[in-house]
Design an enzyme around this catalytic site. Structure first.
Site, short mmCIF file in Angstrom:
data_model
loop_
_atom_site.label_atom_id
_atom_site.label_comp_id
_atom_site.label_asym_id
_atom_site.label_seq_id
_atom_site.Cartn_x
_atom_site.Cartn_y
_atom_site.Cartn_z
N ARG A 28 0.99 -1.18 -0.09
CA ARG A 28 -0.01 -0.13 0.35
C ARG A 28 0.49 1.21 -0.22
O ARG A 28 2.10 1.51 -0.43
CB ARG A 28 -0.72 0.06 1.21
CG ARG A 28 -1.92 -0.68 0.98
CD ARG A 28 -2.24 -1.18 2.68
NE ARG A 28 -4.20 -0.53 3.12
CZ ARG A 28 -4.93 -0.05 2.82
NH1 ARG A 28 -5.15 -1.42 1.73
NH2 ARG A 28 -5.78 1.00 2.95
N ASP A 36 -1.90 11.29 10.03
CA ASP A 36 -3.45 11.68 10.13
C ASP A 36 -4.33 12.65 10.47
O ASP A 36 -3.79 13.08 11.34
CB ASP A 36 -4.16 9.51 10.66
CG ASP A 36 -5.09 9.40 9.98
OD1 ASP A 36 -6.69 10.48 9.91
OD2 ASP A 36 -5.90 8.94 9.55
N TYR A 85 -7.55 5.04 17.63
CA TYR A 85 -6.11 5.49 16.74
C TYR A 85 -6.55 7.24 16.85
O TYR A 85 -4.96 7.41 16.34
CB TYR A 85 -7.54 4.76 15.40
CG TYR A 85 -6.93 5.01 13.73
CD1 TYR A 85 -5.61 4.07 13.52
CD2 TYR A 85 -6.92 6.19 13.36
CE1 TYR A 85 -4.74 5.20 12.52
CE2 TYR A 85 -6.34 6.92 12.25
CZ TYR A 85 -4.99 6.22 12.40
OH TYR A 85 -4.64 6.56 11.28
#
Length: 282
Positions: free
Chosen positions: A38, A175, A188
C-alpha cells in the site's frame, strides 16, 4: 555585482548540499517501516527512484516485502533489503534497530532517512461506550498506541546517532484524524495526535543535525470493505476525489529533500481539512 556573484555561489553550494542521493552519495539508505504494501510500498518505490537504497520493514507481510525487494534489486543491484520485526513490543523494536545497524555495517552504508509509516488501524468494537474491555481487547488497544505513537518516537531516538552522521531526516505518517477524531476509532485518533506531538518534539530535540516532519493523509486508500459512506466522504473533498498512494510518496520525497523544513506536518487530503469534514469510512 560582487554581492550577486556571492549569492549565486551560495545558492550553488546549497544545491549541492541538498541534491539527490544518486548524485552524490550512492550508499545512503532509507528505512521505511510497514513498507511492504500500500502506501509503504509506494514510498519505497519513490525513494528508490530518488536514489536511496531501501530497508523495507515488515511484520506479517514478509512475502510482499521480499517481492518488493526483488523488484528494486533488479532495477539496481544490492539496493534493497528486508527487515522483519513486530513493533508492538520492546523486543521487536530492539530487533529492528539491531537489524538496521547490522545491515548497514555489512553494506557499508549510512542511514539518512527514516519514514515511520507502520500503523495499526481497527475499529474499537470490543470496547463499549463505558470502555469495558479486558484481556485481548485491552491488549489490542494498547498495541495501537504503542505501534502508532510510542514506537516511532523511540525508533527515531534510537536511530538518531546513525541519522546524524550525514544530517538525515525523518518523516512520520500522521493522519488528519489526529486533529479531528474519527468516530469508533478513538484510540487510533489519540495515537495519531500523539504522533503529531512526537513529530514536533523530535524536531526540536534532534535539531540541528536531524530534521523531523510529518505527512497527514486524508482519504487515500479505502478499507478493503468500504461502505456507502465513501461517497459522502468524497463529497467533502474540494478536489472531488480520493488521493493515491503516490500522493503521499511524493510529499515524503519532498520533505526528505527540503533542507530548511523541520517541525511541519503537511495534510495531503485534497483540501478536506481546510473546509471541515466528517468521519472516514469505518
Amino acid at each position: 555585482m560582487a554581492l550577486a556573484q556571492a549569492a549565486d555561489n551560495k545558492a550553488t553550494q546549497n544545491n549541492h548540499q541538498h541534491q539527490s542521493p544518486s548524485d552524490s552519495q550512492p550508499h545512503q539508505w532509507a528505512l521505511v517501516t510497514g513498507g511492504a504494501k500500500r502506501i509503504g510500498a509506494a514510498i519505497c518505490k519513490r525513494l528508490h527512484c530518488d536514489g536511496f537504497n531501501i530497508l523495507i520493514h515488515c511484520h506479517h507481510s514478509k512475502a510482499e516485502a521480499d517481492a518488493l525487494a526483488l523488484e528494486l534489486n533488479l532495477l539496481r543491484p544490492s539496493s534493497a533489503a528486508v527487515l522483519q520485526a513486530e513493533l508492538g513490543s520492546e523486543a521487536g523494536l530492539k530487533m529492528l534497530v539491531d537489524g538496521v545497524t547490522h545491515r548497514l555495517g555489512d553494506k557499508g552504508g549510512v542511514l539518512t532517512a527514516l519514514v515511520n509509516n507502520a500503523s495499526v488501524f481497527a475499529p474499537e468494537d470490543a470496547a463499549g461506550i463505558d470502555g469495558d474491555c479486558q484481556g485481548p481487547a485491552f491488549d489490542a488497544m494498547t498495541s495501537v498506541l504503542q505501534v502508532n505513537a510510542l514506537t516511532p518516537y523511540l525508533l527515531t531516538k534510537r536511530l538518531y546517532s546513525q541519522l546524524a552522521i550525514k544530517g538525515g531526516a525523518v518523516v512520520n505518517l500522521c493522519d488528519i484524524h489526529g486533529r479531528r477524531p474519527l468516530k469508533r476509532h478513538g484510540v487510533y485518533s489519540m495515537s495519531k495526535a500523539a504522533l503529531e506531538m512526537a513529530t514536533l518534539s523530535l524536531a526540536q530535540e534532534l535539531a540541528p543535525k536531524v530534521r523531523v516532519n510529518g505527512v497527514a493523509p486524508g482519504a487515500i486508500l479505502w478499507p478493503e470493505s468500504p461502505d456507502s459512506n465513501a461517497d459522502a466522504v468524497v463529497k467533502q473533498i474540494p478536489l472531488g476525489r480520493a488521493g493515491e498512494p503516490d500522493d503521499i510518496a511524493t510529499t515524503v520525497s519532498f520533505l526528505l529533500k527540503a533542507g530548511y523544513i523541520s517541525g511541519q506536518i503537511i495534510a495531503v487530503d485534497g483540501g478536506r481539512s481546510a473546509t471541515g469534514y466528517l468521519g472516514a469510512v469505518t
